[in-house]
Design a protein around this motif. Structure first.
Motif: not given
Length: 301
Positions: A142-143, A226, A229, A253, A257
Motif C-alpha cells: 500500500t505504501d 502509494r 491512497k 500502514e 489505509y
C-alpha cells in the motif's frame, strides 16, 4: 459452501496488442456464474498458488480467472521481466473487459482479487471500476515509502548502480539491466527480508515460469507508489486481509489505509507475508475470502 466440480481452461486475452495468458476455473453445473479475477504480486506468475485460491472460489460456485501480467511468465511482451505499474494496471482493465464479453460467466457480477503488489493494484482497480461487485486485497503493498523503510537505507543504496545502469540501457534501446527480486538478507535485491527468498521459492512449482529478476528501472517507481491512497475512493465492498507479521508490506500502514475505505472489511492473521499461501493460514484466509465473495457476488446457496 457448496462443493462444485471444477473445470480449468487455458485462455488468453489481449492487452494493448500483447497477450496475457490465464486460467479460467469454472464451477460445473452453474449457468453463467459470477467471476473473480486474480492477479499476483511483484514479478510473480499465476502458477505461484493463484490456482489454489481460484479453485476454492470455483468450488463455491464462483468462476475465477487467474492471469499473468505482460512481460512475465508465458504472457507476451518485450522486453522480458519489465515491471511497469501503468502496464500492469492496463492488464487489469483488459482482464475486466475480457470477462465482460465472455458467455460462460456473468459479466455483470465481477470481483477482483490481488495479492501483495497485486493487492495494491486491486485497490486502484476497484477505485477506477465502480461497477465491480467486490474486491479482495491480500497482504497488499500500500505504501512504497513504508516498504523502502522496511528494506532500510543501506539496502536501498545498494540498488542504485543497477537502477542507473538500467535507465541508461532503456535510453539506448538495449536489453534491461536486471535486479534480483527476492534475495537473502544483505544481497542486492528488491526484497531482502529473511522470509522473502524462501517465501518466493516455496510458491514456485517444478515446471513454473517464474524468473527471480526484474528490470531494475522499476525500483524508484515502487518507492513512490502509494496505492493505499486509493482506498478512500473504492465504492464497492473491499476485504483487506492483513498479515500481522508482514516483513514486506508493513501492516500498520495497510491498516490505516484500509480504514479509509467506505465499505471496507478488515481481517487480520497471525502470519507473515509469505505464509498466507500455504497450510493453515491459507485455509483460514481462503475461507474468509470465499464467504466475502459469495456474499457480495450473490452466489445462490
Amino acid at each position: 459452501m457448496s462443493n462444485h466440480t471444477v473445470t480449468r481452461r487455458d485462455i488468453t486475452f489481449d492487452s494493448d496488442g500483447d497477450t496475457c495468458a490465464a486460467w479460467l476455473f469454472l464451477p460445473e453445473g452453474v449457468e453463467r456464474p459470477p467471476v473473480v479475477i486474480l492477479g499476483h504480486g511483484l514479478g510473480a506468475t499465476r502458477e505461484m498458488r493463484l490456482d489454489a485460491f481460484a479453485e476454492r472460489f470455483a468450488r463455491a460456485g464462483i468462476a475465477a480467472m487467474a492471469f499473468t501480467y505482460r512481460h512475465f511468465g508465458d504472457s507476451t511482451g518485450q522486453p522480458r521481466q519489465l515491471l511497469s505499474i501503468k502496464r500492469q494496471l492496463a492488464d487489469w482493465d483488459a482482464a475486466i473487459a475480457h470477462v465482460k464479453t465472455r458467455r460462460d460467466v456473468d459479466g455483470t457480477r465481477v470481483a477482483v482479487w490481488g495479492s501483495s503488489f497485486g493487492g495494491g493494484h486491486a485497490i486502484i482497480v476497484a477505485s477506477r471500476h465502480p461497477e465491480l461487485r467486490a474486491a479482495v486485497s491480500q497482504c497488499p503493498f500500500t505504501d512504497g515509502l513504508a516498504s523502502a523503510r522496511a528494506l532500510g537505507p543501506v539496502g536501498t543504496m545498494r540498488l542504485l548502480p543497477r537502477v542507473a545502469g538500467d535507465l541508461v540501457a532503456k535510453a539506448l534501446g538495449k536489453e534491461p539491466v536486471l535486479l534480483t527480486l527476492a534475495g537473502a538478507p544483505g544481497e542486492k535485491a528488491l526484497m531482502t527480508a529473511a522470509d522473502a527468498l524462501p517465501g518466493y521459492l516455496a510458491l514456485v512449482p517444478e515446471d513454473g515460469t517464474f524468473v527471480n529478476e526484474v528490470a531494475a528501472r522499476v525500483a524508484p517507481t515502487i518507492t513512490w507508489h502509494r496505492p493505499g491512497k486509493a482506498a478512500k475512493n473504492v465504492k464497492s465492498p473491499i476485504l483487506f486481509c492483513i498479515c500481522d507479521h508482514d516483513s514486506v508490506t508493513p501492516p500498520e500502514e495497510t491498516l490505516a489505509y484500509a480504514r479509509t475505505a467506505p465499505r471496507g472489511e478488515i481481517k487480520q492473521y497471525d502470519a507473515g507475508h509469505f505464509d498466507i499461501y500455504l497450510g493453515e493460514p491459507f485455509e483460514t484466509v481462503v475461507a474468509d475470502q470465499t464467504e466475502f465473495l459469495a456474499r457480495h457476488l450473490e452466489v445462490a446457496r
